[in-house]
Enzyme design. Structure first.
Site, PDB file in Angstrom:
ATOM      1  N   GLU A 292       0.818  -1.215   0.000  1.00  0.00           N
ATOM      2  CA  GLU A 292       0.000   0.000   0.000  1.00  0.00           C
ATOM      3  C   GLU A 292       0.850   1.263   0.000  1.00  0.00           C
ATOM      4  O   GLU A 292       0.445   2.301  -0.508  1.00  0.00           O
ATOM      5  CB  GLU A 292      -0.925   0.016   1.229  1.00  0.00           C
ATOM      6  CG  GLU A 292      -2.338  -0.361   0.863  1.00  0.00           C
ATOM      7  CD  GLU A 292      -3.332  -0.203   2.004  1.00  0.00           C
ATOM      8  OE1 GLU A 292      -4.342  -0.911   1.941  1.00  0.00           O
ATOM      9  OE2 GLU A 292      -3.145   0.596   2.929  1.00  0.00           O
ATOM     10  N   HIS A 321       9.184 -26.741   0.755  1.00  0.00           N
ATOM     11  CA  HIS A 321       8.574 -27.893   0.084  1.00  0.00           C
ATOM     12  C   HIS A 321       7.386 -27.460  -0.763  1.00  0.00           C
ATOM     13  O   HIS A 321       6.531 -28.262  -1.101  1.00  0.00           O
ATOM     14  CB  HIS A 321       8.173 -28.927   1.145  1.00  0.00           C
ATOM     15  CG  HIS A 321       9.348 -29.357   1.965  1.00  0.00           C
ATOM     16  ND1 HIS A 321      10.124 -30.448   1.654  1.00  0.00           N
ATOM     17  CD2 HIS A 321       9.937 -28.783   3.049  1.00  0.00           C
ATOM     18  CE1 HIS A 321      11.111 -30.549   2.528  1.00  0.00           C
ATOM     19  NE2 HIS A 321      11.027 -29.552   3.385  1.00  0.00           N
ATOM     20  N   LYS A 435     -13.057   1.508  -2.137  1.00  0.00           N
ATOM     21  CA  LYS A 435     -13.974   1.749  -1.012  1.00  0.00           C
ATOM     22  C   LYS A 435     -15.196   2.513  -1.500  1.00  0.00           C
ATOM     23  O   LYS A 435     -16.332   2.200  -1.155  1.00  0.00           O
ATOM     24  CB  LYS A 435     -13.282   2.568   0.088  1.00  0.00           C
ATOM     25  CG  LYS A 435     -12.366   1.780   1.008  1.00  0.00           C
ATOM     26  CD  LYS A 435     -11.942   2.655   2.200  1.00  0.00           C
ATOM     27  CE  LYS A 435     -11.034   1.925   3.176  1.00  0.00           C
ATOM     28  NZ  LYS A 435     -10.696   2.683   4.368  1.00  0.00           N
TER      29      LYS A 435
HETATM   30  O1  PA5 Z   1      -3.392   1.273   5.818  1.00  0.00           O
HETATM   31  C1  PA5 Z   1      -4.478   1.767   5.566  1.00  0.00           C
HETATM   32  O2  PA5 Z   1      -4.664   2.989   5.555  1.00  0.00           O
HETATM   33  C2  PA5 Z   1      -5.673   0.873   5.295  1.00  0.00           C
HETATM   34  O3  PA5 Z   1      -5.314  -0.460   5.202  1.00  0.00           O
HETATM   35  C3  PA5 Z   1      -6.692   1.026   6.404  1.00  0.00           C
HETATM   36  O4  PA5 Z   1      -6.124   0.658   7.617  1.00  0.00           O
HETATM   37  C4  PA5 Z   1      -7.915   0.149   6.125  1.00  0.00           C
HETATM   38  O5  PA5 Z   1      -8.467   0.472   4.873  1.00  0.00           O
HETATM   39  C5  PA5 Z   1      -8.977   0.356   7.214  1.00  0.00           C
HETATM   40  O6  PA5 Z   1      -9.329   1.697   7.305  1.00  0.00           O
HETATM   41  P1  PA5 Z   1     -10.021   2.264   8.587  1.00  0.00           P
HETATM   42  O7  PA5 Z   1      -9.078   2.143   9.731  1.00  0.00           O
HETATM   43  O8  PA5 Z   1     -10.337   3.694   8.264  1.00  0.00           O
HETATM   44  O9  PA5 Z   1     -11.265   1.461   8.816  1.00  0.00           O
END
Ligand code: PA5
Length: 469
Positions: A292, A321, A435
């Site tokens: 990310e 393996h 989202k």
């Molecule tokens: O790293 C990130 O920003 C995302 O993976 C969020 O943690 C994830 O989308 C969850 O978002 P939120 O904490 O707003 O529910």
């Protein structure tokens, strides 16, 4: 505190030959971009715009007091969250709790609750979990920075309904604790209105950099993990990274190697392979952090770059393996990070149960940890023999201090990588679009236009489908 070790011998040309290995000269040539990266990151720290770097020094008294206050009151802790709001907790729990924590009697868990992290909206999984819990003895930690993530909020709404049914509206707040944005979001609003205990995800700390905030620390403290020691490990690493010259700096050397492997040697897959079952979910947490943060379409100047390498998790020795045949003989497109452990919790000695069996006698009297570490060394060597580069991170032991060092090292290295790619490592526009598309398809007001667009482009009955009639 005993330090982890970053060994990059098997990434260098001495081991791999000049075509496949990195030379000192090439590493040295990266000194200026690395120095620029360092100057920029330090400047951002001074401005206060790298909030995750402040986490190891934050006051955690609130978390500890709450954990102490509720200790012994709940049989179960259910964490509802996804992505950065769940993966850190899972990594900490797998690494630092007894592997069968949830099966131990309460006395074996020091009266700490069993832990369930629900990070999906699979109805089967949700029903299977919720129907087996005595919700009257359950504390639910809802973790969402935005407070709007569909998966987390759907699970919360279902769980809330169950709680209301079984403990009554009046006692609902006792069973809920929210970890969310300090100001905004619907979760904060609900929490305020209903007097629910809340903890802040500090402003500017993104989900994947939040494990050392109450996101990870609260569940960890509730199940008995020593969060102060975890933070001490992270501080130890932070000092090492901020105070040390680039050549001896684990975050900068690790990032430099990852960057060179990608941009110079075209190895665009980053395999992480811990040789410890306890660390398997650290590789999962890292996968999100890396993907990310670094998978970005444009750089900071707006140029299309499609940066990033694909993180892959594997587990030693199990995946020897399963995957190592490909790693050794498939495309030379991978850079390996092995993690090995110096001292295991138990030192199991392999007995000499068949003295007459020559094929087994070499094992007799050896320790199982010794075997696992020999397998790691053997695999790294065998890959190097074929010109496949790796680094090995040696953790003295899997404990809070070691984990704090390890997690913080990866966070810092990811930030350095962002600088080297010249991308924003702290946003996630690709996730946001998905989202919003989910909101649109689920009928959230304000997303009607997007819903029409999606339905036109990907109709319910897509044209290219085959099925046996
Ligand atoms: O790293 C990130 O920003 C995302 O993976 C969020 O943690 C994830 O989308 C969850 O978002 P939120 O904490 O707003 O529910």
């Amino acid at each position: 505190m005993e330090s982890l070790v970053l060994d990059y011998t098997l990434a260098m040309d001495d081991a791999l030959g000049e075509k496949q290995g990195v030379s000192r000269y090439i590493l040295e040539a990266l000194r200026i971009p690395l120095q620029d990266a360092r100057d920029h990151l330090l400047a951002r720290r001074r401005e206060g715009t790298l909030a995750w770097t402040e986490l190891p020094r934050k006051d955690v008294r609130g978390v500890l007091e709450y954990a102490e206050r509720v200790q012994g009151r709940f049989e179960n802790l259910v964490v509802l969250g996804i992505g950065g709001s769940a993966l850190g907790t899972t990594a900490l729990a797998t690494a630092l709790l007894h592997p069968y924590h949830n099966l131990l009697p309460a006395s074996g868990r020091a009266q700490r609750p069993r832990l369930f992290v629900l990070d999906n909206v699979d109805p089967d999984q949700t029903q299977d979990l919720f129907s087996h819990l005595d919700v009257r003895k359950t504390l639910v930690n809802v973790v969402s920075k935005s407070g709007t993530t569909a998966e987390t909020m759907a699970a919360y709404l279902i769980m809330r309904d169950l709680l209301e049914d079984q403990v009554g509206r009046g006692r609902l707040a006792e069973h809920l604790v929210f970890t969310t944005d300090p100001e905004g979001g619907v979760l904060r609003k609900i929490g305020r209105a209903e007097g629910i205990q809340m903890f802040d995800i500090p402003a500017g700390v993104g989900g994947r950099f939040s494990v050392l905030s109450p996101v990870g620390l609260l569940p960890a403290a509730l199940v008995g993990i020593d969060v102060e020691r975890l933070l001490a490990g992270a501080r130890f690493m932070d000092e090492w990274i901020t105070e040390t010259d680039l050549v001896y700096n684990p975050a900068y050397v690790y990032a430099a190697l990852q960057f060179l492997e990608h941009t110079r040697y075209h190895r665009d897959i980053a395999v992480m392979m811990p040789y410890s079952a306890r660390l398997r979910d650290v590789a999962d947490w890292f996968r999100q952090l890396w993907a990310e943060s670094l998978g970005k379409a444009v750089d900071r100047r707006g140029r299309t770059v499609h940066a990033g390498t694909t993180p892959v998790k594997a587990l030693g020795a199990t995946d020897q393996h399963s995957q190592v045949q490909l790693y050794a003989e498939g495309p030379d497109d991978k850079f390996f990070t092995f993690i090995k452990v110096g001292e295991f919790g138990y030192d199991l000695t392999i007995p000499d149960a068949h003295p007459g069996a020559e094929e087994l006698s070499y094992l007799a009297g050896q320790s199982m940890g010794g075997l696992l570490n020999a397998e790691q060394r053997a695999t790294a060597w065998a890959l190097a023999r074929r010109g496949r580069p790796s680094v090995t991170i040696e953790l003295p032991r899997v404990d809070e201090a070691g984990l704090g060092q390890l997690l913080y090292l990866f966070e810092a290295a990811t930030a350095v990588m962002g600088e080297l790619y010249d991308i924003d490592a702290f946003d996630q526009p690709g996730v946001e679009l998905g989202k919003q598309a989910t909101y649109a398809l689920m009928g959230r007001p304000g997303f009607e236009e997007l819903a029409t667009e999606i339905r036109a482009e990907v109709p319910e009955r897509t044209p290219y489908r085959i099925e046996r009639k």
